[in-house]
Design an enzyme around this catalytic site. Sequence first.
Site, PDB file in Angstrom:
ATOM      1  N   VAL A 214       0.801  -1.224   0.000  1.00  0.00           N
ATOM      2  CA  VAL A 214       0.000   0.000   0.000  1.00  0.00           C
ATOM      3  C   VAL A 214       0.835   1.276   0.000  1.00  0.00           C
ATOM      4  O   VAL A 214       0.280   2.372  -0.090  1.00  0.00           O
ATOM      5  CB  VAL A 214      -0.974   0.033   1.205  1.00  0.00           C
ATOM      6  CG1 VAL A 214      -2.009  -1.059   1.083  1.00  0.00           C
ATOM      7  CG2 VAL A 214      -0.220  -0.071   2.522  1.00  0.00           C
ATOM      8  N   TYR A 215       2.149   1.175   0.100  1.00  0.00           N
ATOM      9  CA  TYR A 215       2.964   2.382   0.083  1.00  0.00           C
ATOM     10  C   TYR A 215       2.895   2.998  -1.314  1.00  0.00           C
ATOM     11  O   TYR A 215       3.310   2.392  -2.298  1.00  0.00           O
ATOM     12  CB  TYR A 215       4.418   2.077   0.435  1.00  0.00           C
ATOM     13  CG  TYR A 215       4.672   1.678   1.868  1.00  0.00           C
ATOM     14  CD1 TYR A 215       3.673   1.772   2.844  1.00  0.00           C
ATOM     15  CD2 TYR A 215       5.925   1.215   2.264  1.00  0.00           C
ATOM     16  CE1 TYR A 215       3.917   1.410   4.155  1.00  0.00           C
ATOM     17  CE2 TYR A 215       6.178   0.857   3.583  1.00  0.00           C
ATOM     18  CZ  TYR A 215       5.163   0.949   4.519  1.00  0.00           C
ATOM     19  OH  TYR A 215       5.407   0.584   5.829  1.00  0.00           O
ATOM     20  N   GLY A 216       2.380   4.219  -1.367  1.00  0.00           N
ATOM     21  CA  GLY A 216       2.195   4.867  -2.664  1.00  0.00           C
ATOM     22  C   GLY A 216       1.248   4.104  -3.553  1.00  0.00           C
ATOM     23  O   GLY A 216       1.351   4.159  -4.787  1.00  0.00           O
ATOM     24  N   ASP A 217       0.297   3.361  -2.949  1.00  0.00           N
ATOM     25  CA  ASP A 217      -0.626   2.517  -3.714  1.00  0.00           C
ATOM     26  C   ASP A 217       0.121   1.565  -4.641  1.00  0.00           C
ATOM     27  O   ASP A 217      -0.307   1.310  -5.777  1.00  0.00           O
ATOM     28  CB  ASP A 217      -1.614   3.371  -4.513  1.00  0.00           C
ATOM     29  CG  ASP A 217      -2.596   4.123  -3.632  1.00  0.00           C
ATOM     30  OD1 ASP A 217      -2.909   3.609  -2.539  1.00  0.00           O
ATOM     31  OD2 ASP A 217      -3.039   5.212  -4.021  1.00  0.00           O
TER      32      ASP A 217
END
Length: 338
Positions: A52-55
């Site tokens: 989910v980091y930066g989608d």
Amino acid sequence: MQQRPLGRSGLAVTRLGLGTMTWGRDTDPDDAAAQLKLFLDAGGTLVDTADVYGDGDAEAVIGSLLDHLVPRDEVVIATKAGLGHAGYRRRDSSRGHLLRTLDASLRRLGTDYVDLWQLHGSDPHTPMEETLSALDHAVSSGRVRYVGVSNFAGWQTAQYATWQRSYPGRAPIVATQVEYSLLERGIEREVMPAASALGIGILPWSPLGRGVLTGKYRNGRPLDSRAATDHLAPFVQPYLEPRSSSIVEAVVTAAAGLGVEPLEVALAWIRDRPGVAAPILGARTAGQLQGALLSEDLTLPSEIALALDDVSAITMGYPEREGLTGPGTGHSPEPGAY
């Protein structure tokens, strides 16, 4: 850079890890490349990210850099799964969601396996047995080498780890990634004892107290800091209060006496805590990372480490105190104990 085993596993990691939460969002690919090269040149191996980091962009940036900077088998890639998107962010550790997101992570990372796959948080709506069967399948299929948890309470950590240890062939829980710093020592009540008993290595995130332990907020909020941005200001705000300020001043005083920067003192303290395998460095720029890497050469004198223990000590009440001192002893542990 020195290496340590991750808990009681055969996986060795450098005692500082590189975090990538801002990659693909606040840290552009060029800055990310500079950070990764600096980290690798310093001997670092552990690179931590999440789906989910930066989608997903953080994983994609890592994947785009690996071929150019380092052979795959010379870096330890850790990623996370278990946060879903259904109009809002929620926890989803169902078997289907976990295995789908693992495949997507592997595509973005450009690799056929990750070294450490971590549950990003506990999901109260999915049976534990279903979640852990997905971890077992990921390991048995060769897509994952080791598994861990993140942001789990002590009882959850013990429950998941004990379940995995109870039957031969299950993938053991070897790591727990949790917030831990001089400003946040809550894991010492239950998580650290559970990890110690079950052979689980601790990977502290935000070891610099969300940046506050650098001392940058002593005289306000710099315009280029996280606290000055709309999306990260609420993340920093809890540590801009009097108790945190007194701890920061103690760190600054210690740093001045040693002739180093405050962040080096804060990182050396957390790095050498019981059970810690590798603090995860979440630098926004290569310059910030360079300063953090200097902590590798610093070992705190025992009197300074103990003074920092005291100034940042948390309250140990019932029943945690009983577990540390033994039933019926009637006294509290030493400040900063465990």
